[in-house]
Enzyme design. Structure first.
Site, PDB file in Angstrom:
ATOM      1  CG  ASP A  48       9.738  -8.897  12.051  1.00 18.47           C
ATOM      2  OD1 ASP A  48      10.102 -10.041  11.725  1.00 18.47           O
ATOM      3  OD2 ASP A  48      10.178  -7.868  11.505  1.00 18.47           O
ATOM      4  NE  ARG A  49       5.689  -7.821   8.419  1.00 16.77           N
ATOM      5  CZ  ARG A  49       6.073  -6.731   9.075  1.00 16.77           C
ATOM      6  NH1 ARG A  49       5.556  -6.411  10.246  1.00 16.77           N
ATOM      7  NH2 ARG A  49       7.026  -5.942   8.591  1.00 16.77           N
ATOM      8  CB  THR A  50      11.139 -12.204   9.214  1.00 17.00           C
ATOM      9  OG1 THR A  50      11.069 -11.854   7.829  1.00 17.00           O
ATOM     10  CG2 THR A  50      12.320 -13.138   9.425  1.00 17.00           C
ATOM     11  CB  CYS A  84       4.832  -6.217   3.893  1.00 15.48           C
ATOM     12  SG  CYS A  84       5.908  -7.368   4.799  1.00 15.48           S
ATOM     13  CG  ASN A  85       8.061  -8.414  -1.309  1.00 16.54           C
ATOM     14  OD1 ASN A  85       7.831  -8.876  -2.410  1.00 16.54           O
ATOM     15  ND2 ASN A  85       8.473  -7.163  -1.136  1.00 16.54           N
ATOM     16  CB  THR A  86       7.746 -11.031   4.882  1.00 17.57           C
ATOM     17  OG1 THR A  86       9.033 -10.602   4.424  1.00 17.57           O
ATOM     18  CG2 THR A  86       7.928 -12.298   5.711  1.00 17.57           C
ATOM     19  CB  ALA A  87       2.581  -9.184   4.804  1.00 16.31           C
ATOM     20  CB  THR A 128      12.849 -10.991   5.162  1.00 17.91           C
ATOM     21  OG1 THR A 128      11.648 -11.686   4.769  1.00 17.91           O
ATOM     22  CG2 THR A 128      12.639  -9.491   5.025  1.00 17.91           C
ATOM     23  CE  LYS A 168      11.743  -4.372   8.141  1.00 15.67           C
ATOM     24  NZ  LYS A 168      10.417  -3.751   7.989  1.00 15.67           N
ATOM     25  CB  CYS A 198      12.573  -7.069   1.204  1.00 14.49           C
ATOM     26  SG  CYS A 198      12.416  -6.181   2.774  1.00 14.49           S
TER      27      CYS A 198
END
Length: 234
Positions: A48-50, A84-87, A128, A168, A198
């Protein structure tokens, strides 16, 4: 054979499936051969990136993402996208390792917030905790006469609940919760635009079809750009 492009996905899987569906829908086709050639890595086991951005003692997603870039280098793709935005927190390092461009979803979403006047516009960011704390969209908005708007703690908890608990965890879009968040940004925060930062929120927009041109779906903007790039390349 048309040259393929690479999709690093699985973050999450339903969002990746949605991205591929959008690309196929946006492509003008009359026969099988008209569809785009692409390679999808649905790398669902990427940590998980967050979680990592919030706590660097957690498992680092970067080696997993870098491994995918290395494989796509070997396969000779023409460009890479990450669903994936957070990635995108890791994008600077990944671009160094890539032999081809990696398109930036946040930059494309920001460009879609078109200013009709010279006045500063307010852009709400739904994303996120990791994306917001890393300032991924805030940095993309710098110097563009834009005021980024971050939700308060209560509303941000609703965003995280919609992303993690509903979409999710249960593959379920709570339409009431989603609409409540959209109205919060437009009415209480007086935003001119809202960026859905996201890909799970892209799933929510796809299913609910909130009727506003001022809701900018980052994943949809990326899909449009990809189709146009391939079309221009011939």
């Amino acid at each position: 054979m048309k040259k393929s492009f690479g999709i690093i996905g699985g973050m999450g899987t339903i969002a990746t499936e949605n991205f591929v569906h959008i690309i196929n829908e946006l492509t003008v086709t009359h026969k099988d051969q008209d569809y785009l050639d692409y390679i999808v890595f649905n790398h669902a086991s990427i940590p998980d990136r967050t979680a990592y951005i919030s706590d660097h003692t957690k498992q680092n997603p970067l080696p997993f993402l870098a491994s995918d870039v290395e494989k796509l280098n070997y396969l000779g793709v023409s460009f890479i996208v990450i669903t994936c935005n957070t990635a995108h927190y890791f994008l600077p390092e990944l671009q160094k390792q890539s032999e081809v461009p990696i398109f930036s979803m946040p930059e494309l979403a920001v460009k879609a917030c078109k200013k009709e006047t010279n006045k500063s516009i307010r852009v709400g960011i739904m994303a996120t905790n990791g994306t917001i704390s890393a300032g991924i969209y805030q940095k993309a908005l710098i110097g563009k006469n834009v005021t980024p708007v971050i939700p308060d703690e209560y509303q941000q908890n609703l965003v995280m609940s919609l992303i993690y608990e509903d979409i999710k965890n249960r593959n379920f879009v709570d339409q009431e919760k989603y609409y409540q968040l959209i109205e919060y940004f437009f009415e209480e925060c007086e935003c001119d635009y809202i960026i859905l930062g996201c890909t799970e929120l892209s799933v929510a927009q796809e299913q609910t079809h909130y009727p506003s041109e001022y809701v900018i779906d980052a994943q949809f903007e990326l899909a449009k750009y990809v189709v146009n790039q391939v079309k221009q390349a011939g």
